[in-house]
Design a protein around this motif. Structure first.
Motif, PDB file in Angstrom:
ATOM      1  N   LEU A  74       4.482   1.627   2.146  1.00  0.00           N
ATOM      2  CA  LEU A  74       5.504   2.672   2.112  1.00  0.00           C
ATOM      3  C   LEU A  74       4.803   3.932   2.582  1.00  0.00           C
ATOM      4  CD1 LEU A  74       8.475   3.207   1.371  1.00  0.00           C
ATOM      5  CD2 LEU A  74       7.693   3.937  -0.882  1.00  0.00           C
ATOM      6  N   VAL A  75       5.085   4.340   3.833  1.00  0.00           N
ATOM      7  CA  VAL A  75       4.332   5.422   4.462  1.00  0.00           C
ATOM      8  C   VAL A  75       5.265   6.469   5.052  1.00  0.00           C
ATOM      9  CG1 VAL A  75       2.285   4.052   4.991  1.00  0.00           C
ATOM     10  CG2 VAL A  75       4.191   4.060   6.597  1.00  0.00           C
ATOM     11  N   ASP A 128       4.996  10.153  10.128  1.00  0.00           N
ATOM     12  CA  ASP A 128       3.893  10.271  11.077  1.00  0.00           C
ATOM     13  C   ASP A 128       2.978   9.058  11.040  1.00  0.00           C
ATOM     14  OD1 ASP A 128       4.853  12.713  11.852  1.00  0.00           O
ATOM     15  OD2 ASP A 128       3.422  13.885  10.670  1.00  0.00           O
ATOM     16  N   ASP A 129       2.710   8.567   9.834  1.00  0.00           N
ATOM     17  CA  ASP A 129       1.808   7.424   9.701  1.00  0.00           C
ATOM     18  C   ASP A 129       2.466   6.136  10.196  1.00  0.00           C
ATOM     19  OD1 ASP A 129      -0.365   8.878   8.460  1.00  0.00           O
ATOM     20  OD2 ASP A 129       0.968   9.065   6.741  1.00  0.00           O
ATOM     21  N   TYR A 130       3.760   6.013   9.976  1.00  0.00           N
ATOM     22  CA  TYR A 130       4.459   4.845  10.519  1.00  0.00           C
ATOM     23  C   TYR A 130       4.407   4.851  12.041  1.00  0.00           C
ATOM     24  CZ  TYR A 130       7.958   2.046  12.651  1.00  0.00           C
ATOM     25  OH  TYR A 130       8.570   1.174  13.508  1.00  0.00           O
ATOM     26  N   LEU A 131       4.751   5.975  12.651  1.00  0.00           N
ATOM     27  CA  LEU A 131       4.784   6.045  14.109  1.00  0.00           C
ATOM     28  C   LEU A 131       3.405   5.775  14.698  1.00  0.00           C
ATOM     29  CD1 LEU A 131       7.118   9.162  14.593  1.00  0.00           C
ATOM     30  CD2 LEU A 131       7.702   6.751  14.888  1.00  0.00           C
ATOM     31  N   GLU A 132       2.377   6.278  14.039  1.00  0.00           N
ATOM     32  CA  GLU A 132       1.007   6.030  14.497  1.00  0.00           C
ATOM     33  C   GLU A 132       0.661   4.544  14.377  1.00  0.00           C
ATOM     34  OE1 GLU A 132      -3.083   7.439  12.614  1.00  0.00           O
ATOM     35  OE2 GLU A 132      -2.063   9.096  13.634  1.00  0.00           O
ATOM     36  N   GLY A 149       0.808  -1.215   0.000  1.00  0.00           N
ATOM     37  CA  GLY A 149       0.000   0.000   0.000  1.00  0.00           C
ATOM     38  C   GLY A 149       0.841   1.264   0.000  1.00  0.00           C
ATOM     39  N   VAL A 150       0.378   2.269  -0.737  1.00  0.00           N
ATOM     40  CA  VAL A 150       1.050   3.567  -0.771  1.00  0.00           C
ATOM     41  C   VAL A 150       0.003   4.669  -0.755  1.00  0.00           C
ATOM     42  CG1 VAL A 150       3.065   2.715  -2.032  1.00  0.00           C
ATOM     43  CG2 VAL A 150       1.124   3.673  -3.305  1.00  0.00           C
ATOM     44  N   PHE A 151       0.377   5.811  -0.201  1.00  0.00           N
ATOM     45  CA  PHE A 151      -0.436   7.015  -0.323  1.00  0.00           C
ATOM     46  C   PHE A 151      -0.161   7.596  -1.703  1.00  0.00           C
ATOM     47  CE2 PHE A 151      -0.626  11.695   0.031  1.00  0.00           C
ATOM     48  CZ  PHE A 151      -1.974  11.840   0.334  1.00  0.00           C
ATOM     49  N   ALA A 152      -1.205   7.753  -2.493  1.00  0.00           N
ATOM     50  CA  ALA A 152      -1.040   8.221  -3.871  1.00  0.00           C
ATOM     51  C   ALA A 152      -0.513   9.650  -3.877  1.00  0.00           C
ATOM     52  CB  ALA A 152      -2.367   8.142  -4.615  1.00  0.00           C
TER      53      ALA A 152
END
Length: 307
Positions: free
Chosen positions: A113-114, A117-121, A60-63
């Motif tokens: 692949l994030v 902030d999103d990884y830490l969350e 998954g990736v943020f577009a």
């Protein structure tokens, strides 16, 4: 007469029995001198491999751009990883980073692949595990740019006052109306600063809109700038960067905490060795990455704390 009929019927009953004996004897004779049928278990391993090859790994990736451009950006990476680990790899792109985390948490995604902030969350919520990060332009950090056309009179953030602007929707999706680095300039609502503004993650469309004159400026990740603008002579000669944001840690390539250890090892080794092969280096160059380096949670979070 009665005895004759009984004798006749007796002979009729003997005929099928005799035929059965003849058929059994003939059948037995057919197998004489031939090897017995052998059953091999050798195919079981091949069948197991075939089933394994039918597994699809979802990443998954943020577009960061339009769906088409995002897919083009990651296609070489997906192909390389698929060939290297021997499994089909599929990209899942979403407009909201929170949805990417949710899909990993629920097991639909195997890896992501994030951003930091999103990884830490995700790590705090369900144990998301970082295994590698890309080195971008020789650094483990990267920045965003504020860009505009080269032929206008805009040379600073203040010059964007009363202009038309496009924000990266990543920050908006996390609850930020404007990025931290612009707050001192805007000093209030963007409604009071810009004549109009939009939020979107389609950074390639931002660039096209600036070129067409429907936008005056926009936020662009340095990765998308290199991928979309610098490779085009027309765009690179007609656009300029007027501001570079403070740096942030490179995105984390992270996996579900319950991923199969063998699969995690395969993916990690593939990422870390990409720069050691000609094919892998070409993929990295197209993504404007130098290489992937191994990473763990404590080290990754410390990079962020050091900014």
């Amino acid at each position: 007469m009665k005895n004759t009929l009984l004798s006749h019927n007796k002979y009729l009953l003997l005929i099928p029995l005799a035929l059965s004996i003849i058929l059994i004897t003939a059948s037995s004779g057919c197998f004489e001198g031939k090897e017995a049928l052998k059953v091999s278990l050798g195919r079981t391993e091949a069948i197991g491999d075939q089933v394994a090859n039918e597994i699809t790994i979802h990443i998954g990736v943020f577009a960061m751009a339009s769906p088409k451009t995002t897919m083009e950006y990651y296609q070489g990476f997906l192909d390389h990883l698929s060939d290297d680990i021997g499994l089909e790899v599929e990209l899942v792109q979403r407009d909201n980073p929170a949805e990417i985390n949710y899909l990993l948490e629920t097991g639909y995604l195997d890896a992501v692949l994030v951003r930091e902030d999103d990884y830490l969350e995700g790590h705090d919520d369900f144990g998301m595990e970082v295994i590698a990060v890309p080195v971008i332009h020789g650094d483990i950090h990267y920045s965003s740019y504020v860009v505009t056309r080269s032929d206008n009179n805009i040379g600073s953030l203040e010059d964007l006052r009363g202009k038309r602007f496009a924000f990266n929707s990543y920050r908006f999706n996390r609850g930020d109306i404007v990025p931290e680095y612009m707050r001192s300039e805007i000093n209030g609502s963007p409604d009071q600063f810009f004549s109009s503004y939009i939020y979107s993650n389609s950074q390639d469309n931002f660039i096209d809109m600036i070129m067409q004159g429907t936008l005056d400026g926009a936020e662009i990740d340095c990765i998308m700038w290199a991928y979309y603008v610098e490779r085009s002579a027309e765009l690179s000669s007609n656009m300029k960067i007027i501001y570079t944001s403070p740096s942030q840690v490179s995105p984390a390539f992270a996996v579900h905490p319950d991923i199969d250890p063998g699969l995690k090892s395969k993916i990690r080794e593939s990422l870390l060795n990409m720069h050691n092969t000609d094919e892998g280096r070409l993929v990295l160059e197209d993504m404007h990455f130098n290489m992937f380096v191994e990473m763990d949670h404590d080290t990754y979070s410390s990079y962020g704390d050091g900014l």
